[in-house]
Design a protein around this motif. Structure first.
Motif, PDB file in Angstrom:
ATOM      1  N   GLY A 163       0.848  -1.201   0.000  1.00 42.42           N
ATOM      2  CA  GLY A 163       0.000   0.000   0.000  1.00 42.42           C
ATOM      3  C   GLY A 163       0.875   1.239   0.000  1.00 42.42           C
ATOM      4  O   GLY A 163       1.843   1.349  -0.760  1.00 42.42           O
ATOM      5  N   GLY A 164       0.585   2.140   0.908  1.00 40.15           N
ATOM      6  CA  GLY A 164       1.349   3.382   0.983  1.00 40.15           C
ATOM      7  C   GLY A 164       2.812   3.165   1.342  1.00 40.15           C
ATOM      8  O   GLY A 164       3.656   4.022   1.073  1.00 40.15           O
ATOM      9  N   LYS A 216       3.707   1.363   8.496  1.00 44.29           N
ATOM     10  CA  LYS A 216       3.283   2.349   9.490  1.00 44.29           C
ATOM     11  C   LYS A 216       2.873   1.640  10.785  1.00 44.29           C
ATOM     12  O   LYS A 216       3.327   1.981  11.866  1.00 44.29           O
ATOM     13  CB  LYS A 216       2.111   3.167   8.930  1.00 44.29           C
ATOM     14  N   PHE A 218       3.196  -1.729  11.449  1.00 48.40           N
ATOM     15  CA  PHE A 218       4.010  -2.921  11.702  1.00 48.40           C
ATOM     16  C   PHE A 218       3.150  -4.112  12.121  1.00 48.40           C
ATOM     17  O   PHE A 218       3.595  -5.004  12.846  1.00 48.40           O
ATOM     18  CB  PHE A 218       5.104  -2.646  12.747  1.00 48.40           C
ATOM     19  N   THR A 220       0.721  -5.189   9.545  1.00 47.80           N
ATOM     20  CA  THR A 220       0.099  -5.611   8.288  1.00 47.80           C
ATOM     21  C   THR A 220       0.549  -7.028   7.933  1.00 47.80           C
ATOM     22  O   THR A 220       1.757  -7.315   7.880  1.00 47.80           O
ATOM     23  CB  THR A 220       0.462  -4.609   7.172  1.00 47.80           C
ATOM     24  N   THR A 223       3.189  -7.688   5.115  1.00 48.01           N
ATOM     25  CA  THR A 223       4.530  -7.164   5.393  1.00 48.01           C
ATOM     26  C   THR A 223       5.213  -7.961   6.493  1.00 48.01           C
ATOM     27  O   THR A 223       6.401  -8.290   6.398  1.00 48.01           O
ATOM     28  CB  THR A 223       4.428  -5.664   5.757  1.00 48.01           C
ATOM     29  N   GLY A 277      -0.856   6.478   5.325  1.00 53.32           N
ATOM     30  CA  GLY A 277      -0.015   5.610   4.497  1.00 53.32           C
ATOM     31  C   GLY A 277       0.183   6.141   3.090  1.00 53.32           C
ATOM     32  O   GLY A 277       1.298   6.174   2.565  1.00 53.32           O
ATOM     33  N   GLU A 363      -8.448   5.466  -2.389  1.00 47.63           N
ATOM     34  CA  GLU A 363      -8.494   5.151  -0.961  1.00 47.63           C
ATOM     35  C   GLU A 363      -8.943   6.385  -0.178  1.00 47.63           C
ATOM     36  O   GLU A 363      -9.517   6.282   0.895  1.00 47.63           O
ATOM     37  CB  GLU A 363      -7.142   4.642  -0.449  1.00 47.63           C
ATOM     38  N   VAL A 513     -10.846  -1.134   3.674  1.00 45.88           N
ATOM     39  CA  VAL A 513      -9.890  -2.211   3.383  1.00 45.88           C
ATOM     40  C   VAL A 513      -9.903  -3.278   4.486  1.00 45.88           C
ATOM     41  O   VAL A 513      -9.206  -4.279   4.386  1.00 45.88           O
ATOM     42  CB  VAL A 513      -8.451  -1.660   3.188  1.00 45.88           C
ATOM     43  N   LYS A 517      -9.631  -8.219   5.082  1.00 42.81           N
ATOM     44  CA  LYS A 517      -8.507  -8.676   5.917  1.00 42.81           C
ATOM     45  C   LYS A 517      -9.007  -9.628   7.001  1.00 42.81           C
ATOM     46  O   LYS A 517      -8.403 -10.667   7.272  1.00 42.81           O
ATOM     47  CB  LYS A 517      -7.846  -7.485   6.624  1.00 42.81           C
TER      48      LYS A 517
HETATM   49  O1  LIG Z   1       2.089   0.763   6.372  1.00 48.42           O
HETATM   50  P1  LIG Z   1       1.138  -0.276   6.842  1.00 48.42           P
HETATM   51  O2  LIG Z   1       0.656  -0.034   8.235  1.00 48.42           O
HETATM   52  O3  LIG Z   1       1.769  -1.652   6.711  1.00 48.42           O
HETATM   53  O4  LIG Z   1      -0.126  -0.239   5.928  1.00 48.42           O
HETATM   54  C1  LIG Z   1      -0.073  -0.516   4.551  1.00 48.42           C
HETATM   55  C2  LIG Z   1      -1.378  -0.200   3.865  1.00 48.42           C
HETATM   56  O5  LIG Z   1      -2.370  -1.007   4.428  1.00 48.42           O
HETATM   57  C3  LIG Z   1      -3.650  -0.884   3.838  1.00 48.42           C
HETATM   58  O6  LIG Z   1      -4.542  -1.800   4.366  1.00 48.42           O
HETATM   59  C4  LIG Z   1      -4.164   0.522   3.957  1.00 48.42           C
HETATM   60  O7  LIG Z   1      -4.454   0.796   5.271  1.00 48.42           O
HETATM   61  C5  LIG Z   1      -3.133   1.485   3.396  1.00 48.42           C
HETATM   62  O8  LIG Z   1      -3.527   2.795   3.632  1.00 48.42           O
HETATM   63  C6  LIG Z   1      -1.787   1.258   3.982  1.00 48.42           C
HETATM   64  O9  LIG Z   1      -0.860   2.083   3.298  1.00 48.42           O
END
Ligand SMILES: O=P(O)(O)OC[C@H]1O[C@@H](O)[C@@H](O)[C@@H](O)[C@@H]1O
Length: 553
Positions: A163-164, A216, A218, A220, A223, A277, A363, A513, A517
């Motif tokens: 994402g961002g 952002k 940590f 997700t 990631t 993000g 978004e 979003v 998930k």
């Molecule tokens: O940077 P993190 O927290 O991993 O999020 C990564 C991405 O996740 C997605 O679900 C959204 O919320 C985006 O806006 C964000 O950029």
């Protein structure tokens, strides 16, 4: 705020659309006004950029009256008040109770910027501290002073984020590849599809690879899983001798999770929750960009962005370029039922720009609930799409020219190429297409013109172009360097802000979003359990069953 469609200017625009907009013929507007280009184009000039950027809005369904009415709508919708509230650090992200202050990240002009009374620029671990840390670290990596565990210079960067935390760095490193370090290989791993990581690691050497774990929150799933896979690969390949501290850094707001993952907090580059993000490439999330193009170029990138912030904050509405861009989007979306926004850069370096803008726009404004919690009764965020030209001309432009939909289009070109090969022939051909597409979309081709070419009657309608398709042409008066790229991104950021302010939606949250998930987490468990899952519809149960049968065969 009252719903946008109950504002007096909305009704006036509706009448104006019936009386003028519906019958507006672009080529006639040019025929009857030789000053139309001067009247409706705006030049962005600033010491923060090395080249002027011209925004030609004249090929839009726009008269002086349209612009006045749109500006009236902006005033009634409180766009300026909302803009000022954003810069003042107010919690305009009202569903998450957060300030929206990514503009502080590029505040090279020394504005005072505060959240909850705290100076975010100069406080400890504030914007300036993090920038300093990014400069020191990137200088060390680029010079080879920062060495891997076996004493070698690092030459491969793997950014793990999604994402961002992925799209900004990918897009910017591609857009500024001309400025990038030639001895460095960059990989951006975002997808949970193991192929993405496997391909990045296939030719990477653990002795010389630096992993940037960008998230952002940590938390997700993609990631965290990808980062753990990278960590295991690194430890396995180095026979446990690899030093995580020399090869893994974190770009995040969440120190506790970073430490839990095993990254030393000294190797963490932080930012704050007031950075969304999709607005985070200016923050620590941009570390891959800094390492690749060097801090001085990154600083220029911030300067170009700040220059556009200053313009958006200070220019009178009628000359305010992002305000005009945003209002035009509202005009087409809500008064012409346009459903899309096409952005086609005539620039190969900008090939990921539309993908980046998709997150930024969709978004932010893909919402249907206004500030008082009610459903909006008008169309909001357009579907943004795009590809670089001239490629797109040979794929989906058929539909743009002759399809049934109105597709407001932006074209972007720089007057000078970084690569003026073959005596600049390529650039001239590129430019000729940039001009030709906007002109063709506007003037079209009448039956008489088609017939005059000797076309048989039965083919004539097929070769007819109705024309009258609106475009905005953006022309950078030099090359697209870091500063110009910064300004272009911020033009779209604030255009998106203006749309959201008029539509009265929260452009800064992204609850949409979440649902997928949560369901994926539940189903992941079920894939390892007997049976075909609990509480799903018949199709989902059927598909899970088929998947299990084939995957386990
Ligand atoms: O940077 P993190 O927290 O991993 O999020 C990564 C991405 O996740 C997605 O679900 C959204 O919320 C985006 O806006 C964000 O950029």
């Amino acid at each position: 705020m009252p719903p946008a469609n109950t504002l007096p200017a909305w009704a006036e625009l509706q009448t104006h659309r019936e009386n003028v907009g519906k019958n507006f013929v672009l080529k006639e507007a040019f025929a009857s006004d030789k000053d139309r280009f001067e009247k409706f184009s705006r030049t962005f000039s600033s010491a923060g950029v090395s080249a002027d950027i011209i925004f030609d809005f004249s090929k839009n369904f726009l008269t002086g009256e349209t612009l006045d009415l749109l500006l009236k709508l902006a005033q009634q919708a409180g766009v300026e008040r909302k803009r000022d509230a954003m810069f003042a650090g107010e919690k305009i992200n009202f569903t998450e109770k957060r300030a929206v202050l990514h503009t502080a990240l590029r505040n090279v002009g020394g504005w005072e910027m505060k959240v909850d009374g705290k100076d975010v620029m100069n406080c400890s671990r504030g914007v300036n501290d993090v920038l300093k840390h990014m400069k020191e670290f990137s200088d060390q990596v680029r010079s080879g002073e920062w060495k891997g565990f076996s004493g070698k210079k690092l030459n491969t960067i793997v950014n793990i984020g999604i994402g961002g935390s992925d799209l900004g760095p990918v897009m910017v490193t591609e857009a500024l590849r001309y400025y990038g370090a030639n001895d460095m290989t960059l990989h951006f791993v975002s997808n949970i599809d193991g192929t993405h990581m496997a391909e990045a690691l296939k030719h990477s050497n653990p002795d010389t690879t630096l992993f940037l774990v960008a998230s952002k929150t940590f938390t997700t799933a993609e990631t965290c899983t990808n980062a753990n896979t990278a960590k295991h690969w690194f430890l396995e390949k180095t026979g446990g001798k690899g030093d995580i501290a020399k090869h893994f850094v974190a770009l995040s707001t969440n120190e506790a999770e970073v430490t839990k993952f095993g990254i030393d907090s000294r190797n963490m580059f932080g930012f704050e929750s007031w950075v969304g993000g999709r607005y985070s490439v200016w923050s620590a999330i941009g570390l891959s960009v800094v390492i690749y193009i060097g801090f001085d170029n990154f600083h220029k990138f911030l300067s170009g962005a700040h220059a556009m912030d200053k313009h958006f904050r200070e220019a009178p509405l009628k000359h305010n370029i992002p305000i005009i861009g945003g209002l035009l989007s509202v005009w087409y979306s809500d008064f012409f039922q346009a459903q899309t926004h096409l952005v086609a850069p005539f620039d190969q370096y900008l090939h990921r720009f539309p993908a980046y803008l998709q997150q930024l726009s969709m978004e932010s404004n893909g919402k249907s609930i206004s500030s008082d919690g009610s459903s909006v009764k008008y169309t909001t965020g357009p579907i943004l799409f795009g590809e670089p030209c001239t490629n797109a001309q040979h794929s989906f432009f058929q539909l743009v020219h002759q399809g049934t939909k109105l597709i407001p289009t932006d074209f972007i070109l720089s007057a000078k190429s970084h690569n003026p090969i073959s005596g600049n022939q390529h650039q001239k051909m590129l430019a000729s297409n940039y001009f030709a597409q906007a002109e063709a979309l506007m003037v079209g081709k009448t039956d008489d013109q088609v017939k005059a070419e000797g076309t048989p009657d039965d083919l004539t309608p097929h070769k007819r172009f109705l024309g009258n398709r609106p475009t905005t042409s953006i022309l950078v008066g030099g090359t697209i360097g870091p500063a110009e790229l910064g300004a272009l991104i911020v033009y779209y950021e604030h255009l998106t802000f203006v749309e959201g302010a008029v539509w009265d939606v929260n452009s800064f949250d992204q609850w949409g979003v979440e649902l997928g998930k949560v369901l994926a987490k539940k189903i992941l468990k079920e894939l390892d359990e007997p049976g075909d899952g609990e509480g799903h519809d018949n199709s989902t149960v059927g598909l899970i069953g088929v998947f299990k049968k084939y995957a386990n065969s």
